[in-house]
Enzyme design. Structure first.
Site, mmCIF file in Angstrom:
data_model
loop_
_atom_site.group_PDB
_atom_site.id
_atom_site.type_symbol
_atom_site.label_atom_id
_atom_site.label_comp_id
_atom_site.label_asym_id
_atom_site.label_seq_id
_atom_site.Cartn_x
_atom_site.Cartn_y
_atom_site.Cartn_z
ATOM 1 N N ASP A 43 46.388 27.153 53.648
ATOM 2 C CA ASP A 43 47.619 27.049 54.432
ATOM 3 C C ASP A 43 47.410 26.032 55.546
ATOM 4 O O ASP A 43 46.295 25.870 56.047
ATOM 5 C CB ASP A 43 47.971 28.426 55.043
ATOM 6 C CG ASP A 43 49.463 28.553 55.352
ATOM 7 O OD1 ASP A 43 49.955 27.774 56.188
ATOM 8 O OD2 ASP A 43 50.112 29.440 54.780
ATOM 9 N N THR A 47 54.638 26.697 58.722
ATOM 10 C CA THR A 47 55.583 27.767 59.084
ATOM 11 C C THR A 47 54.898 29.131 59.084
ATOM 12 O O THR A 47 55.505 30.125 59.468
ATOM 13 C CB THR A 47 56.771 27.827 58.089
ATOM 14 O OG1 THR A 47 56.236 28.008 56.765
ATOM 15 C CG2 THR A 47 57.609 26.561 58.132
ATOM 16 N N ILE A 69 48.724 20.972 51.142
ATOM 17 C CA ILE A 69 48.837 20.733 49.689
ATOM 18 C C ILE A 69 49.288 19.307 49.381
ATOM 19 O O ILE A 69 49.257 18.894 48.223
ATOM 20 C CB ILE A 69 49.779 21.747 48.994
ATOM 21 C CG1 ILE A 69 51.177 21.732 49.624
ATOM 22 C CG2 ILE A 69 49.172 23.144 48.999
ATOM 23 C CD1 ILE A 69 52.239 22.423 48.790
ATOM 24 N N TYR A 156 66.665 21.389 48.774
ATOM 25 C CA TYR A 156 65.699 22.468 48.520
ATOM 26 C C TYR A 156 65.814 22.958 47.079
ATOM 27 O O TYR A 156 64.810 23.124 46.372
ATOM 28 C CB TYR A 156 65.937 23.621 49.498
ATOM 29 C CG TYR A 156 65.111 24.861 49.211
ATOM 30 C CD1 TYR A 156 63.748 24.886 49.493
ATOM 31 C CD2 TYR A 156 65.693 26.005 48.654
ATOM 32 C CE1 TYR A 156 62.985 26.021 49.223
ATOM 33 C CE2 TYR A 156 64.942 27.137 48.381
ATOM 34 C CZ TYR A 156 63.590 27.140 48.667
ATOM 35 O OH TYR A 156 62.834 28.264 48.396
ATOM 36 N N LYS A 160 62.950 23.039 43.980
ATOM 37 C CA LYS A 160 62.494 24.230 43.273
ATOM 38 C C LYS A 160 62.760 24.118 41.771
ATOM 39 O O LYS A 160 62.001 24.640 40.955
ATOM 40 C CB LYS A 160 63.164 25.478 43.873
ATOM 41 C CG LYS A 160 62.610 25.831 45.250
ATOM 42 C CD LYS A 160 61.167 26.298 45.122
ATOM 43 C CE LYS A 160 60.485 26.519 46.438
ATOM 44 N NZ LYS A 160 59.147 27.099 46.324
HETATM 45 N N1 LIG Z 1 61.611 34.280 51.407
HETATM 46 C C1 LIG Z 1 62.516 34.098 50.456
HETATM 47 O O1 LIG Z 1 63.561 34.768 50.422
HETATM 48 C C2 LIG Z 1 62.292 33.094 49.363
HETATM 49 C C3 LIG Z 1 63.290 32.913 48.402
HETATM 50 C C4 LIG Z 1 63.088 31.978 47.383
HETATM 51 C C5 LIG Z 1 61.889 31.277 47.312
HETATM 52 N N2 LIG Z 1 60.945 31.449 48.293
HETATM 53 C C6 LIG Z 1 59.702 30.666 48.196
HETATM 54 O O2 LIG Z 1 58.613 31.543 48.379
HETATM 55 C C7 LIG Z 1 57.519 30.844 48.985
HETATM 56 C C8 LIG Z 1 57.031 31.605 50.205
HETATM 57 O O3 LIG Z 1 58.109 31.717 51.124
HETATM 58 P P1 LIG Z 1 58.024 32.562 52.470
HETATM 59 O O4 LIG Z 1 59.340 33.199 52.661
HETATM 60 O O5 LIG Z 1 56.781 33.375 52.477
HETATM 61 O O6 LIG Z 1 57.929 31.372 53.535
HETATM 62 P P2 LIG Z 1 56.872 31.111 54.703
HETATM 63 O O7 LIG Z 1 57.387 29.913 55.418
HETATM 64 O O8 LIG Z 1 56.619 32.332 55.469
HETATM 65 O O9 LIG Z 1 55.558 30.742 53.885
HETATM 66 C C9 LIG Z 1 55.270 29.458 53.400
HETATM 67 C C10 LIG Z 1 53.818 29.146 53.750
HETATM 68 O O10 LIG Z 1 53.474 27.869 53.218
HETATM 69 C C11 LIG Z 1 52.735 27.169 54.200
HETATM 70 N N3 LIG Z 1 52.884 25.737 53.990
HETATM 71 C C12 LIG Z 1 54.017 24.995 54.162
HETATM 72 N N4 LIG Z 1 53.763 23.713 53.914
HETATM 73 C C13 LIG Z 1 52.451 23.631 53.563
HETATM 74 C C14 LIG Z 1 51.602 22.564 53.210
HETATM 75 N N5 LIG Z 1 52.042 21.296 53.171
HETATM 76 N N6 LIG Z 1 50.297 22.827 52.920
HETATM 77 C C15 LIG Z 1 49.837 24.104 52.973
HETATM 78 N N7 LIG Z 1 50.592 25.152 53.322
HETATM 79 C C16 LIG Z 1 51.891 24.920 53.613
HETATM 80 C C17 LIG Z 1 53.335 27.591 55.525
HETATM 81 O O11 LIG Z 1 52.507 27.356 56.639
HETATM 82 C C18 LIG Z 1 53.586 29.078 55.265
HETATM 83 O O12 LIG Z 1 52.453 29.847 55.615
HETATM 84 C C19 LIG Z 1 58.045 29.441 49.271
HETATM 85 O O13 LIG Z 1 57.661 28.618 48.192
HETATM 86 C C20 LIG Z 1 59.548 29.611 49.283
HETATM 87 O O14 LIG Z 1 60.221 28.429 48.948
HETATM 88 C C21 LIG Z 1 61.121 32.344 49.306
#
Ligand SMILES: NC(=O)c1ccc[n+]([C@@H]2O[C@H](COP(=O)([O-])OP(=O)(O)OC[C@H]3O[C@@H](n4cnc5c(N)ncnc54)[C@H](O)[C@@H]3O)[C@@H](O)[C@H]2O)c1
Length: 332
Positions: A43, A47, A69, A156, A160
């Site tokens: 990570d 965020t 990443i 976005y 995806k």
């Molecule tokens: N929460 C939801 O309702 C939801 C819905 C659909 C899809 N998603 C997907 O699920 C996944 C997790 O979402 P979440 O809600 O836990 O969000 P979140 O923002 O809490 O977690 C995302 C994590 O990815 C890390 N991150 C971001 N960019 C990065 C990079 N360049 N290199 C390394 N780490 C990086 C952030 O620091 C964070 O810890 C994401 O892919 C999001 O698009 C979430």
């Protein structure tokens, strides 16, 4: 549901969780550690937060790599000697992607591609990734079934959907096993209530706890298939451990199969929080304009996951909100 033999498999596994310091990723790390897996979290705290992984740092089965990443070398290092990847790292939020499509694309598409290449080169057995219900775009069909999608409504959603296309090609071209999980409005402990792009549930919980009026976009009749984190964790672990070969290289709705509108949601939140502070029941709910790009209704069919993965959601929205509000009350 996860069987004992699936738990045994997890215990003997090394799993890389990207985005493990975020909301969903940290919950995945926690459960995997509970099952005895060796967990590496990658990570960059874009965020996510250190406090989300702090409880695991003492665990000898937990390893942390601070990295991005978008850097292929970092992805290659992180996937070395791993069995499985749970790829959660991305920049979430539709409005964020509208404000800054380039960064969302860099992380969500180029970063994703780096992770696929690294997983292929390090012979990862299964690459399970966070897809999104936003892929249904402008399709008005309800419930949403996996093979009927519309046109994307935001940058976005494009990122995806591109993930799904790349995952499919990496299976066809290189034999990498992938599974995409189209998450539907996930909520629960450790979801960030702060910032301009906070999700509706944690944001409203925090506002209600401060006796500030939450603002519903529109008249409150828009509905979503709000999905508690435990159901999402279950889906991820089922994907890692299923012995059903037909279940691989597919995408699955990850939801409950119920929808709740925003009026009902705020009522439930107030009801739950009023148990801790009765004044919260008197906080007024306000309404603003609808947000551009928001679809009126979203509801998943979870039949495919039930049939192929033996998915059995344990928490409907009421159960999840009870646990989540309790957690926020103790932790905010
Ligand atoms: N929460 C939801 O309702 C939801 C819905 C659909 C899809 N998603 C997907 O699920 C996944 C997790 O979402 P979440 O809600 O836990 O969000 P979140 O923002 O809490 O977690 C995302 C994590 O990815 C890390 N991150 C971001 N960019 C990065 C990079 N360049 N290199 C390394 N780490 C990086 C952030 O620091 C964070 O810890 C994401 O892919 C999001 O698009 C979430």
């Amino acid at each position: 549901m996860i069987t004992d033999s699936q738990k045994d498999l997890l215990k003997a596994s090394k799993v890389l969780v990207t985005g493990g310091a975020g909301f969903i990723g940290s919950n995945l790390c926690e459960k995997l550690l509970e099952f005895g897996a060796e967990v590496t979290c990658l990570d960059n705290f874009a965020t996510g937060h250190k406090h989300n992984i702090e409880p695991f740092l003492e665990n000898p089965n937990f390893h942390f790599i601070e990295g991005d990443i978008r850097n292929l070398e970092t992805c290659i290092k992180a996937t070395k000697n791993q069995d499985f990847v749970l790829h959660e790292a991305a920049l979430g939020s539709v409005p964020r992607s509208i404000n800054d499509p380039i960064t969302s694309n860099d992380v969500n598409v180029s970063g994703f591609l780096n992770m696929l290449v690294a997983s292929r080169d390090n012979s990862i057995k299964r690459f399970v990734y966070a897809a999104s219900s936003s892929t249904y775009g402008d399709s008005e069909n309800l419930p949403k079934v996996e093979d009927v999608i519309g046109k994307p409504l935001s940058p976005y959603a494009i990122t995806k959907y591109v993930n799904e296309l790349y995952a499919n090609i990496f299976n066809k071209s290189y034999g990498l096993n992938t599974i995409g999980l189209r998450y539907f409005n996930v909520f629960g402990r450790r979801q960030d209530p702060n910032g301009a792009y906070a999700a509706v549930i944690p944001k409203f919980v925090m506002q209600l706890m401060r006796k500030e009026s939450p603002v519903i976009n529109g008249d409150g009749t828009y509905s979503r298939d709000f999905t508690y984190i435990d159901n999402v964790v279950q889906m991820n672990l089922l994907c890692l451990t299923t012995d059903n070969k037909q279940a691989l290289n597919e995408v699955y709705n990850t939801a409950v199969g119920d929808r709740t509108n925003l009026k009902e949601l705020t009522h439930l939140l107030k009801q739950n929080l009023a148990q801790y502070d009765s004044d919260i029941s008197r906080v007024e709910i306000k309404h603003g304009p609808n947000r551009p790009g928001d679809i009126p209704h979203s509801l998943a069919s979870v039949e495919k996951a039930k049939k192929l993965l033996n998915y059995n959601p344990t928490h409907r929205i009421e159960d999840g909100l009870k646990e989540a509000t309790h957690w926020y009350w103790d932790n905010l």
